[in-house]
Design a protein around this motif. Structure first.
Motif, mmCIF file in Angstrom:
data_model
loop_
_atom_site.group_PDB
_atom_site.id
_atom_site.type_symbol
_atom_site.label_atom_id
_atom_site.label_comp_id
_atom_site.label_asym_id
_atom_site.label_seq_id
_atom_site.Cartn_x
_atom_site.Cartn_y
_atom_site.Cartn_z
ATOM 1 N N ASP A 108 18.689 -5.783 17.262
ATOM 2 C CA ASP A 108 17.659 -6.791 17.539
ATOM 3 C C ASP A 108 16.294 -6.195 17.824
ATOM 4 O OD1 ASP A 108 19.157 -6.062 20.168
ATOM 5 O OD2 ASP A 108 17.221 -6.827 20.837
ATOM 6 N N ALA A 109 16.212 -4.867 17.995
ATOM 7 C CA ALA A 109 14.986 -4.273 18.534
ATOM 8 C C ALA A 109 13.769 -4.400 17.609
ATOM 9 C CB ALA A 109 15.218 -2.827 18.926
ATOM 10 N N PRO A 110 13.826 -3.994 16.340
ATOM 11 C CA PRO A 110 12.608 -4.082 15.529
ATOM 12 C C PRO A 110 12.056 -5.499 15.419
ATOM 13 C CG PRO A 110 14.187 -2.611 14.489
ATOM 14 C CD PRO A 110 14.912 -3.292 15.608
ATOM 15 N N SER A 111 12.920 -6.452 15.069
ATOM 16 C CA SER A 111 12.437 -7.831 14.920
ATOM 17 C C SER A 111 12.104 -8.448 16.274
ATOM 18 C CB SER A 111 13.475 -8.685 14.191
ATOM 19 O OG SER A 111 14.700 -8.725 14.908
ATOM 20 N N GLY A 112 12.881 -8.104 17.308
ATOM 21 C CA GLY A 112 12.608 -8.639 18.632
ATOM 22 C C GLY A 112 11.286 -8.142 19.189
ATOM 23 N N LEU A 113 11.002 -6.872 18.994
ATOM 24 C CA LEU A 113 9.718 -6.329 19.451
ATOM 25 C C LEU A 113 8.559 -6.965 18.690
ATOM 26 C CD1 LEU A 113 10.554 -2.535 19.874
ATOM 27 C CD2 LEU A 113 10.083 -4.177 21.702
ATOM 28 N N ALA A 114 8.734 -7.154 17.377
ATOM 29 C CA ALA A 114 7.676 -7.795 16.583
ATOM 30 C C ALA A 114 7.393 -9.198 17.106
ATOM 31 C CB ALA A 114 8.073 -7.828 15.109
ATOM 32 N N ASP A 226 19.188 -10.034 24.845
ATOM 33 C CA ASP A 226 18.573 -9.103 23.906
ATOM 34 C C ASP A 226 17.086 -9.422 23.847
ATOM 35 O OD1 ASP A 226 18.277 -11.353 22.222
ATOM 36 O OD2 ASP A 226 20.016 -10.818 20.998
ATOM 37 N N PHE A 227 16.350 -8.803 22.925
ATOM 38 C CA PHE A 227 14.898 -9.000 22.889
ATOM 39 C C PHE A 227 14.507 -10.392 22.398
ATOM 40 C CE2 PHE A 227 13.938 -4.166 22.483
ATOM 41 C CZ PHE A 227 14.185 -4.011 23.840
ATOM 42 N N HIS A 228 15.311 -10.976 21.527
ATOM 43 C CA HIS A 228 14.989 -12.338 21.087
ATOM 44 C C HIS A 228 15.228 -13.333 22.224
ATOM 45 C CE1 HIS A 228 13.913 -11.732 16.904
ATOM 46 N NE2 HIS A 228 14.869 -10.829 16.829
ATOM 47 N N ASP A 229 16.265 -13.105 23.007
ATOM 48 C CA ASP A 229 16.496 -13.953 24.172
ATOM 49 C C ASP A 229 15.362 -13.782 25.189
ATOM 50 O OD1 ASP A 229 17.985 -15.781 25.763
ATOM 51 O OD2 ASP A 229 18.855 -14.116 26.897
#
Length: 239
Positions: A108-114, A226-229
């Motif tokens: 989830d990290a690349p898309s979540g950070l974006a 996660d980053f999206h959450d």
């Protein structure tokens, strides 16, 4: 939720990237063809276990500040010795040491950070040095606005200077920022400086449900899966 933080500052090892799986893979790729049959997961854990003691010598003043790349290499030499690995060329040791520059992000990290970047500045607040963080970002498509943390602050977390000087580098007060980490001790130290806090669950970092960081153990501003959450809880839309 209080006012949106102006910057989200991230722990990286374990929070953004999978150090254990990546180091396990890299060590096996280099050493197995040479006839070494090790417990590769144990090798990765042993190398990582030397991380805090090495930094503590600097935090205590027993040693002057050196970059994490230097500490990682010293620790690697000790780990290789502990596992009975001999005969490696210096270039091979250097290559394996730079595995930390090639750690894979959690899915989830690349898309979540974006996504998070659309709502706030995103920057590292890691004990990793600048070159390490930049190379890791390029390897894993991590869209940081800035690389902050130990080398910029000349202090290793959980020293307060690591957090305060990183906030200062962005011309922000601690209360205008949020520390994002999968580690309770990191967030406790950040909160003590006035930063807001977000705990992100990373159950596969150690793969142990009994590990102290397998769950949030403090009163944090946000606890996210996660980053999206995390983005959802901060009110940052998916697109």
């Amino acid at each position: 939720m209080k006012k949106m933080p102006k910057a989200l500052l991230f722990d990286v090892f374990g929070t953004v990237v999978d150090w254990r799986g990546s180091i396990t893979r890299e060590a096996q790729a280099l050493l197995a063809p040479q006839g070494h049959a090790l417990d590769w997961d144990a090798f990765a854990r042993d190398w990582r276990s030397r991380y805090q003691p090495a930094m503590e010598r600097i935090r205590s003043g027993a040693r002057g500040f050196v970059r994490l790349d230097v500490l990682h290499r010293e620790n690697l030499v000790e780990t290789l010795e502990a596992f009975g690995v001999t005969g490696l060329a210096e270039t091979e040791i250097d290559h394996l040491n730079r595995a930390w520059h090639r750690l894979d992000p959690w899915p989830d990290a690349p898309s979540g950070l974006a996504r998070l970047k659309r709502g706030a500045i995103i920057a590292t607040l890691s004990n990793g040095n600048i070159a390490l963080m930049v190379n890791m970002a390029r390897h894993g498509d991590l869209p940081w606005d800035a690389i902050l943390g130990a080398e910029v602050a000349r202090a290793y977390k959980p020293q307060p200077e690591a957090y305060l000087r990183s906030c200062e580098a962005l011309a922000l007060a601690p209360g205008e920022t949020m520390m994002v980490a999968a580690h309770n001790s990191d967030l406790v130290a950040a909160a003590a400086t006035g930063m807001r806090t977000a705990f992100v669950l990373r159950p596969e970092e150690y793969g142990d449900p009994q590990h102290e960081d397998a769950q949030a153990r403090g009163r944090y501003d946000i606890i996210a899966d996660d980053f999206h959450d995390l983005a959802e809880k901060l009110g940052i839309a998916a697109n």
